[in-house]
Design an enzyme around this catalytic site. Structure first.
Site, short mmCIF file in Angstrom:
data_model
loop_
_atom_site.label_atom_id
_atom_site.label_comp_id
_atom_site.label_asym_id
_atom_site.label_seq_id
_atom_site.Cartn_x
_atom_site.Cartn_y
_atom_site.Cartn_z
N ARG A 21 0.80 -1.21 0.00
CA ARG A 21 0.00 0.00 0.00
C ARG A 21 0.84 1.27 0.00
O ARG A 21 0.66 2.16 -0.84
CB ARG A 21 -0.93 0.04 1.23
N THR A 22 1.76 1.39 0.95
CA THR A 22 2.46 2.67 1.14
C THR A 22 3.32 3.01 -0.07
O THR A 22 3.31 4.13 -0.56
CB THR A 22 3.31 2.61 2.42
N LYS A 49 25.83 -4.77 -0.05
CA LYS A 49 27.29 -4.94 -0.17
C LYS A 49 28.01 -4.31 1.02
O LYS A 49 29.23 -4.16 1.01
CB LYS A 49 27.78 -4.27 -1.46
N ARG A 86 11.25 3.98 4.14
CA ARG A 86 10.72 2.99 5.10
C ARG A 86 11.90 2.15 5.57
O ARG A 86 12.71 1.70 4.75
CB ARG A 86 9.67 2.09 4.46
N HIS A 132 4.24 5.72 11.76
CA HIS A 132 3.83 5.59 10.35
C HIS A 132 2.88 6.78 10.10
O HIS A 132 1.67 6.63 10.02
CB HIS A 132 3.12 4.26 10.15
N1 CP Z 1 -0.46 -0.02 5.81
C1 CP Z 1 0.76 -0.31 5.32
O1 CP Z 1 1.76 0.29 5.70
O2 CP Z 1 0.78 -1.29 4.37
P1 CP Z 1 2.07 -1.71 3.54
O3 CP Z 1 3.03 -2.40 4.49
O4 CP Z 1 1.58 -2.63 2.45
O5 CP Z 1 2.70 -0.47 2.99
#
Ligand code: CP
Length: 313
Positions: free
Chosen positions: A58-59, A86, A108, A136
Site C-alpha cells: 500500500r504505502t 554490499k 521505510r 507511520h
Molecule cells: N499499511 C501499510 O503500511 O501497508 P504496507 O506495508 O503494504 O505499505
C-alpha cells in the site's frame, strides 16, 4: 495556515493545526484521483526517491501514484537491489542518492529513528513511510482523513485500536493523531502485546474486547506482526482469534454505525473475519483510496506549497 516543516517524521512532532492543515490540503487533492486524467503539474521538475528497506504494497504504491499524479519524476529503490547488501551504510546510501540532485526522499526502514537520522544528514525533505515500531505518520493521516470523511469530525469520537500494539507504528501514530484532534483512544490486546507506559501517550488500556466494543465509534484492528515477534506472546493464533478476533458475533455487540478500519495487510480469520473485513461497516479500501490524496498533500506541502490554482487544472 502555512505549513513550515521541511520533513514529515512523525505525528508526535505535529500540532493539531498542522494535522488539520494536511487534512484540509488533502481535500483538494482527493478530487484529482476522480478525474479521467489524474495528473496535475504541481511537482513538475522535482525528483522524489522512494527508498524502501521493508516490504510494502500500500504505502509504496500510494507514494508512487501520488508522485506520478503530481508530475514528479520518481525512482523506487528496494533494499534488496541497493548497495546496502554490499555493506554500504544507510548514511552513505542516502548521501549518494542525494548527490544526484533529488528533491525529496521517502523512506521505510525496520529501525526506529532511521528517517530522523536521515533528515539530520540530508538537506532535502525526508518523509517517514514507516520506521520499525515507532511511527507511520502518513498511515495515521489517511486514517484520520477517512474518519473525518465518514463522520464529519474527529473531536469527541472514541477510537479502539485492537491487536499487536507492542510492535505497531500505526498504533503509536494514531494515538498521537486522534488524541491531538480531540478523540479518545483505547488500546486493547493481550497484556503481553501492550507496551508498558502506553498510557503516557494519551491512550486508555483494556484487555476486555467484548466490554470495549459497544463503546466505540471507530474499531481499528491490527494484525499480529509475526515477523517482529521475538518470543511467544500468546499460546496460538487460534486462541488469539477467539479472544481478540472480530467476527460477526462480536460485531453484533457494536454500534450499528461503528466504522471498522485496518491498515493492512489483513490476516483474515485471525484479527478479522472475511465477512467483517468486506462488510458494510468496513472502510478498509477507502483508507487505501484516501492514502494517495493524503500523500499528494504531504509531498505538496513539503515541497513548499507554492501551488497556484492553474497547477490543479
Ligand atoms: N499499511 C501499510 O503500511 O501497508 P504496507 O506495508 O503494504 O505499505
Amino acid at each position: 495556515m502555512k505549513f513550515e516543516r521541511s520533513d514529515l517524521l512523525g505525528i508526535e512532532d505535529l500540532t493539531r493545526d498542522e494535522i488539520g492543515a494536511i487534512l484540509e490540503a488533502t481535500d483538494s487533492f482527493a478530487e484529482i484521483s476522480e478525474r479521467p486524467i489524474k495528473k496535475v503539474p504541481v511537482l513538475r521538475g522535482l525528483t522524489v526517491v522512494n527508498l524502501f528497506f521493508e516490504p510494502s504494497t500500500r504505502t509504496r504504491t500510494s507514494f508512487e501514484l501520488a508522485e506520478k499524479r503530481l508530475s514528479a519524476d520518481m525512482v523506487n529503490i528496494a533494499a534488496s537491489t541497493s548497495a546496502t547488501v554490499k555493506g554500504e551504510t544507510l548514511k552513505d546510501t542516502a548521501r549518494n542518492i542525494e548527490a544526484m540532485s533529488i528533491d525529496m526522499l521517502v523512506v521505510r526502514h525496520s529501525a526506529s529513528g532511521a528517517p530522523r537520522f536521515l533528515a539530520e544528514v540530508l538537506a532535502c525533505p525526508v518523509v517517514n513511510a514507516g520506521d520499525g515500531a515507532h511511527e507511520h505518520p502518513t498511515q495515521a493521516l489517511l486514517d484520520m482523513y477517512t474518519v473525518r470523511k465518514k463522520v464529519g469530525k474527529l473531536d469527541g469520537l472514541h477510537v479502539g485500536i485492537v491487536g499487536d500494539i507492542l510492535h505497531s507504528r500505526v498504533a503509536r501514530s494514531n494515538i498521537w493523531g486522534f488524541t491531538k484532534m480531540g478523540a479518545r483512544v483505547t488500546v486493547c490486546g493481550p497484556a503481553t502485546l501492550i507496551p508498558p507506559g502506553i498510557e503516557t501517550l494519551g491512550a486508555a488500556v483494556t484487555t476486555d474486547l467484548d466490554g470495549l466494543i459497544p463503546e466505540l465509534d471507530i474499531l481499528m484492528l491490527l494484525r499480529i506482526q509475526t515477523e517482529r515477534l521475538s518470543q511467544c506472546f500468546f499460546p496460538s493464533l487460534r486462541e488469539y482469534a477467539e479472544i481478540f478476533g472480530v467476527d460477526s458475533a462480536r460485531m453484533a455487540r457494536a454500534r450499528k454505525d461503528v466504522i471498522v478500519m485496518h491498515p493492512g495487510p489483513l490476516n483474515r480469520g485471525v484479527e478479522i473475519t472475511p465477512d467483517v473485513a468486506d462488510g458494510p461497516n468496513s472502510v478498509i479500501l477507502e483508507q487505501v483510496k484516501y492514502g494517495v490524496a493524503v500523500r499528494m498533500a504531504v509531498l505538496y506541502l513539503l515541497s513548499g506549497g507554492e501551488r497556484t490554482s492553474e497547477d490543479t487544472h
